[in-house]
Design a protein around this motif. Structure first.
Motif, PDB file in Angstrom:
ATOM      1  N   UNK B 207      -7.915  -0.108  18.621  1.00 28.11           N
ATOM      2  CA  UNK B 207      -7.094  -1.323  18.738  1.00 28.11           C
ATOM      3  C   UNK B 207      -5.957  -1.341  17.719  1.00 28.11           C
ATOM      4  N   UNK B 208      -5.723  -0.236  17.028  1.00 23.89           N
ATOM      5  CA  UNK B 208      -4.718  -0.180  15.958  1.00 23.89           C
ATOM      6  C   UNK B 208      -3.484   0.584  16.438  1.00 23.89           C
ATOM      7  N   UNK B 209      -2.307   0.095  16.067  1.00 23.74           N
ATOM      8  CA  UNK B 209      -1.076   0.815  16.361  1.00 23.74           C
ATOM      9  C   UNK B 209      -0.642   1.572  15.109  1.00 23.74           C
ATOM     10  N   UNK B 210      -1.037   2.845  15.041  1.00 23.83           N
ATOM     11  CA  UNK B 210      -0.785   3.614  13.823  1.00 23.83           C
ATOM     12  C   UNK B 210       0.694   3.940  13.625  1.00 23.83           C
ATOM     13  N   UNK B 248       0.241 -13.530   7.310  1.00 22.53           N
ATOM     14  CA  UNK B 248      -1.176 -13.285   7.026  1.00 22.53           C
ATOM     15  C   UNK B 248      -1.654 -14.197   5.888  1.00 22.53           C
ATOM     16  N   UNK B 249      -0.844 -14.265   4.822  1.00 23.56           N
ATOM     17  CA  UNK B 249      -1.208 -15.091   3.657  1.00 23.56           C
ATOM     18  C   UNK B 249      -1.298 -16.570   4.045  1.00 23.56           C
ATOM     19  N   UNK B 321      -5.925 -13.569  10.355  1.00 18.78           N
ATOM     20  CA  UNK B 321      -5.073 -13.114   9.252  1.00 18.78           C
ATOM     21  C   UNK B 321      -4.729 -11.638   9.418  1.00 18.78           C
ATOM     22  N   UNK B 322      -5.723 -10.849   9.786  1.00 21.22           N
ATOM     23  CA  UNK B 322      -5.509  -9.416   9.910  1.00 21.22           C
ATOM     24  C   UNK B 322      -4.574  -9.106  11.090  1.00 21.22           C
ATOM     25  N   UNK B 329      -1.937  -6.077  15.386  1.00 22.80           N
ATOM     26  CA  UNK B 329      -1.753  -7.244  16.252  1.00 22.80           C
ATOM     27  C   UNK B 329      -2.894  -7.441  17.246  1.00 22.80           C
ATOM     28  N   UNK B 330      -3.515  -6.365  17.672  1.00 24.32           N
ATOM     29  CA  UNK B 330      -4.587  -6.486  18.660  1.00 24.32           C
ATOM     30  C   UNK B 330      -5.928  -6.071  18.091  1.00 24.32           C
TER      31      UNK B 330
END
Lengths: 471, 623
Positions: B207-210, B248-249, B321-322, B329-330
């Protein structure tokens, strides 16, 4: 500095005996104090003291009037004031009794004999302070200050020692150390948190911190010179041809300044010392045999001594006979004092002509020249002014810290400064921070040694070796 | 059960594992009691071994004959030396490891041990007779007779896990805590404290866009921890770097009242050096972003560990937050982050051998002593085991001092100063840092490992051979000279004329050992660690020598021993505070006495004067 002595000269402090000693300098002042400390101090005092109270219990910290008597013969030795201090609230932390006598060295010596006959032991140099330290009454810097305070030869000196006793030197060093450790923290951060996106201090900022601390340390180091003068006196050697009037000047200065502190006739050498109090500072005048060119061995030894004396001096008074001009011996002297702090004093202004004096002034070839007459006192005020302005002007010099810095402090301060310089060099050479940190850590340790935060054995024995009896 | 064991190791984490392995190799019969045999050697937090100052610990464990370095090399999937741009004293090795492989290799190592029984149970009480440990009692009712025991309970004692307002009794997610043992120990007189630590979420890599992140590759060539790993290590995975942002903060700030750290639900003290993300956002409000490292959990999984995002916020807040972070994003969670609160025993209750002062033959190791980190735990497990076995055999205590090893620094810090937050190793804790390097860990400690019986003969001989070669090579560099005229101009700092020795050249910062062949064509450099040791020893000779001189000085106070059973009450003049502290810590020597917090130079001087004056500076005494 004296050789450090092993601490065992004080015996087993866990099983103390009772010690006595003269607490005031010998041969000085109006009263003389004998201090008695240890488990038998109270009963022994009761034996020799004849006053209103037969027992001293319950009378701690009170001044009692009475007679000091020899218990053998019951003859009163002196009228005294006696102050008992019940442990632990005493100077040494043990039972202490202080006897105030009328100051005669003979009476004090006799009183000591009586106390020793009663079971006390004569204290070793520094033993009272050692016991105070042992019982946690004082720390290291304070212990040293006590030695200085008792040794103080003038008011300035007493004041500085008192400040130190109050812990101000310690505070100053602790502040410096804290600043240093903060700077060290900046460096350590970059070594241990490389992966965090922290903002590290820039090289310049670290360099500034190092230099600022080094500067403050040199202010303290500079105080050493003054401290030495405050403690031991400014040493002025009077030199000149035999008939130039050295002795008359010497005697004139001594007579003029009434506050003579001590007098030590130089029996073992051809010099005579006198302490004079000038503007609150002790000044030690040393009269030398003078320089005479000769082939005789005895005279040569005399000259060697004079040369030694010159190198130990802070300042040289070169006395020249204005009515005669420079002799061949004077030229020898001139060679000797070259590159040393010196002032030429053209003497006999009362009998020399203006022309003679002018000629003399040209020939002496020194920056500082004052025309005087040891016979009439002419020019002496000017000389004293010059002396206090140029050599005893510590009070207004803000670059010098108001502390007594002894040799142990100086060594530690200089070592700290050296480590700071190494750290700065590593920084400039762009060495990795842990190398810079290595020397900063060392510098912090050196400062810690002054306040006793790290205490190698030799510091202790060095300190205790430098005490004189009765403190 | 009527069996008698020499040593019971309670807990199968990193401290327990090293303890079991060492004790067994030293010939003791060992019982490893653990609540879950499948969890032996589990990495509760990040999937990595080593790191700043921790790499040093692993190398030291390896030199002493411990196992962590070998295990990390076998399970390692990416190797990196940190701080490489700084001096060699702060170079620290780290390996990303495959979590499952690491566990499997640990399990294998433990199961192959002779004289060792693995018991799946949990210890709930101990029996003490005449101040000496005699038995351990388990939850299932077994009473096991033991000569001594090493308690290595990790974060499991009375442990509670927090995620948002949900708090669950557990040592790790899904694993039962150990309830009751710390109360029993408290009843025996131990002081018990409470600490907290946290761990970040594990996320699904699919689920990560590296493409929105920066790749963090391993070193080429990779370097192993252990001198026993014969070059069979490979980089097989990558880490990724991304950054948090204002969005995020913002989400964290809006939900801060739902954090058990901020609403008073968590009472234990957490580590300042490893703050949770909510801590960072609140305490460093001026920072617009924080780094996050995504670390692979293993080769056959897409799971990633989000280093830098430790949190006990509710799961929905963590996720929201993440998801604001670039590349995430996903993102989907495998497991949210959580905080764990657990009992620890303030380590000033221990002797420098890690034996408790209160109960003879009972040792504490690892996180229950207030430390944090696998490496810190493993080192303690190893040291406790060596000491426990030595004591059973009437051999002297094995204590490393602060100038010999990070292990020595750590244990001295623990037993002398105690902890007020989870203790992790830092290079700045080691005042003799320039000497305590990774490259010479074997030189510092192999001899000890050999004498303990943990380093086999063959390895010991190889170690001797290595340093003979280092010495020979140093001599060769000192003798071989090269005319300055043939030296490339880029080495400008060289001003000498005529000929210079190769060791002279090596002192120039920009010239490295491997370059020497290029400068002097008759010279062939030796590949590998020997050349590196030679270079470090020559290049940093000045600092190293000064450091060694410091160590000499340090040893002076360290060698003034305080007799065992010394009674401070008899010492006059000692401040009440100092008397209380000396009596409680019972320092072995003057150096250790001086390091006790709140002890002043005057107290130490007094102690020295007293020892000296009463002739009580005793011979080397047994602990």
């Amino acid at each position: 500095m004296n050789q450090p002595r092993p601490l065992d000269v004080f015996g087993d402090p866990g099983h103390p005996d009772t010690i006595c000693g003269i607490a005031t300098p010998l041969g000085r002042g109006g009263i003389g104090i004998i201090r008695l400390s240890g488990p038998r101090a109270m009963p022994l005092a009761e034996k020799v003291f004849h006053g209103k109270h037969a027992s001293l219990s319950g009378l701690s910290h009170r001044v009692l009037y009475g007679n000091f008597c020899d218990p053998g013969s019951d003859i009163a030795l002196d009228e005294i004031l006696l102050t008992p201090f019940k442990q632990p609230n005493s100077y040494t932390g043990e039972d202490v009794v202080e006897f105030s006598f009328h100051g005669s060295p003979t009476i004090l010596r006799r009183a000591l004999e009586i106390l020793i006959a009663g079971g006390a032991r004569l204290a070793q140099p520094g033993e009272f302070t050692f016991r105070a330290f042992y019982h946690g009454r004082i720390d290291l810097t304070q212990a040293e200050a006590v030695a200085d305070l008792v040794d103080a030869k003038s008011e300035q000196s007493a004041q500085a020692a008192f400040q130190q006793l109050q812990g101000t030197l310690k505070n100053r060093i602790q502040t410096l150390r804290a600043d240093l450790i903060e700077g060290l923290g900046w460096l350590e951060m970059s070594a241990d948190f490389v992966e965090e996106d922290l903002e590290f201090k820039k090289v310049e900022e670290i360099g500034e911190r190092i230099n600022s601390i080094a500067q403050q340390i040199s202010v303290l180091s500079k105080a050493y010179q003054r401290s030495r003068i405050v403690r031991d006196g400014l040493v002025i050697t009077i030199i000149g041809a035999p008939n130039a009037g050295k002795s008359s000047l010497f005697n004139y200065l001594l007579a003029r300044e009434r506050s003579i502190v001590t007098s030590t006739p130089g029996t073992t050498r051809d010099t005579i010392d006198e302490f004079v109090n000038l503007g609150g500072y002790p000044v030690r005048f040393v009269d030398t045999a003078g320089i005479r060119k000769t082939a005789e061995t005895v005279e040569t030894i005399g000259i060697d001594r004079t040369i030694n004396q010159l190198s130990e001096s802070d300042l040289i008074f070169w006395v020249v006979d204005g009515s005669v001009g420079l002799t061949e011996d004077d030229y020898e002297t001139h060679q000797l004092i070259a590159d040393r702090p010196a002032i030429a004093l053209i003497n006999k202004a009362d009998i020399a002509t203006g022309q003679q004096i002018d000629h003399c002034r040209r020939s002496v070839d020194l920056a500082d020249v004052i025309v005087i007459s040891a016979a009439t006192g002419k020019g002496i005020d000017q000389l004293i002014d010059w002396l206090t302005t140029n050599h005893l002007n510590f009070a207004t010099d803000r670059r010098i810290a108001p502390f007594l810095i002894n040799q142990r402090h100086l060594i530690a301060l200089e070592a700290a400064r050296e480590h700071l310089a190494l750290a700065d060099r590593a920084l400039v050479k762009k060495e990795s921070y842990e190398f810079v940190a290595f020397d900063l850590r060392k510098a912090a340790e050196c400062l810690g040694e002054i306040t006793g935060e790290t205490t190698p054995d030799d510091i202790l024995s060095q300190i205790f070796a430098n005490f004189c009896i009765g403190k | 059960m009527s069996e008698v064991f020499d040593i019971a190791v309670i807990g199968g984490g990193h401290a327990g594992v090293e303890a079991v392995i060492a004790a067994s190799r030293m010939g003791a019969s060992v019982a490893l009691v653990t609540t879950d045999v499948t969890a032996i050697g589990r990495m509760s937090c990040n999937p990595a071994i080593g790191g700043l100052a921790k790499g040093h610990l692993v190398k030291e464990i390896d030199a002493l004959g411990g196992e962590m370095g070998v295990l990390a090399d076998r399970a390692g999937i990416q190797f990196k030396v940190l701080n490489k741009r700084k001096g060699p004293a702060v170079w620290s090795s780290r390996a990303q490891t495959d979590r499952k492989l690491y566990e499997a290799y640990v399990r294998e190592a433990v199961e192959l041990l002779p004289n060792t029984r693995i018991i799946e149970d949990s210890v709930v009480d101990i029996k003490v007779e005449h101040g000496r440990l005699t038995r351990i009692i388990t939850k299932s009712g077994s009473v096991i007779k033991v000569q001594s025991a090493i308690l290595a309970g990790g974060t499991f004692l009375n442990a509670i896990i927090h995620t948002g307002s949900v708090s669950t009794p557990a040592g790790r997610v899904g694993e039962q805590p150990v309830i009751g043992l710390s109360d029993k120990l408290a009843a025996l007189g131990f002081t018990v404290g409470r600490l907290k630590t946290g761990t970040p979420p594990r996320v699904d890599g699919k689920t990560i866009d590296f493409s929105l992140m920066t790749v963090q590759p391993g070193d080429n060539p990779p370097r192993p921890f252990s001198t026993r790993s014969n070059g069979n290590i490979r980089n097989q995975a990558e880490c990724w770097l991304t950054n948090t942002n204002e969005a995020c903060h913002q989400i964290i700030k809006q939900n801060i009242d739902r954090s058990p750290l901020f609403n008073g639900q968590i009472k234990g003290v957490g580590p300042r050096y490893c703050p949770s993300i909510e801590d960072k956002v609140v305490k460093f409000a001026e920072k617009p972003s924080h780094q996050l490292f995504l670390e692979p959990e293993g080769l056959d999984t897409d799971q990633l560990y989000v280093n830098g995002f430790s949190s006990s916020l509710p799961e929905d807040v963590q996720l929201a937050a993440l998801r604001a972070v670039p590349g995430m994003g996903d993102v989907a969670f495998v497991r949210p982050g959580y905080a764990v609160e657990y009992d620890y025993f303030p380590p000033t209750q221990l002797k420098p051998t890690l034996e408790t002062k209160l109960i003879e033959n009972l040792y504490f190791a690892g996180q229950i002593n207030g430390t944090s980190g696998y490496e810190e735990a493993a080192a303690q497990g190893l040291m406790a085991a060596i000491n426990a076995v030595n004591k059973l055999r009437d051999k002297p205590a094995f204590i490393l001092d602060r100038s010999e090893a990070y292990i020595g620094v750590m244990i001295d810090d623990l037993v002398t100063r105690g902890v007020d937050e989870p203790y992790r190793m830092f290079t700045s804790r080691a005042e003799h840092r320039l000497h305590l390097r990774e490259d010479n860990a074997d030189q510092r400690l192999t001899e000890y490992g050999y004498r303990c019986g943990l380093v086999p003969e063959e390895r010991y001989l190889a170690f001797g051979e290595k340093y003979r070669r280092v010495t020979d090579e140093k001599n060769r560099l000192g003798e071989q000279r090269v005319p300055t005229i043939s030296i490339p101009l880029k080495y400008k700092s060289l001003r000498k004329r005529g000929a210079v020795s190769l060791s002279h050249l090596l002192r120039i910062p920009e010239i490295h050992y491997q370059d020497l062949g290029e400068i002097d064509h008759t010279f062939t450099p030796i590949e590998g660690v020997i050349g590196e040791s030679v270079e470090i020893q020559i290049k940093y000779e000045g600092y190293i020598e000064r450091q060694l001189a410091e160590i000499e000085r340090f040893k002076r106070n360290e060698s003034i021993r305080i007799p065992a059973g010394f009674i401070y009450g008899e010492m006059p003049g000692l401040r009440t505070e100092a008397r209380e502290k000396f009596s409680r810590i019972r320092p072995l020597n003057l150096g250790q006495a001086a390091r006790i917090p709140g002890i002043t130079g005057a107290d130490v001087s007094l102690l020295m004067v007293y020892l000296r004056a009463s002739g009580r500076i005793g011979p080397k005494s047994r602990i």
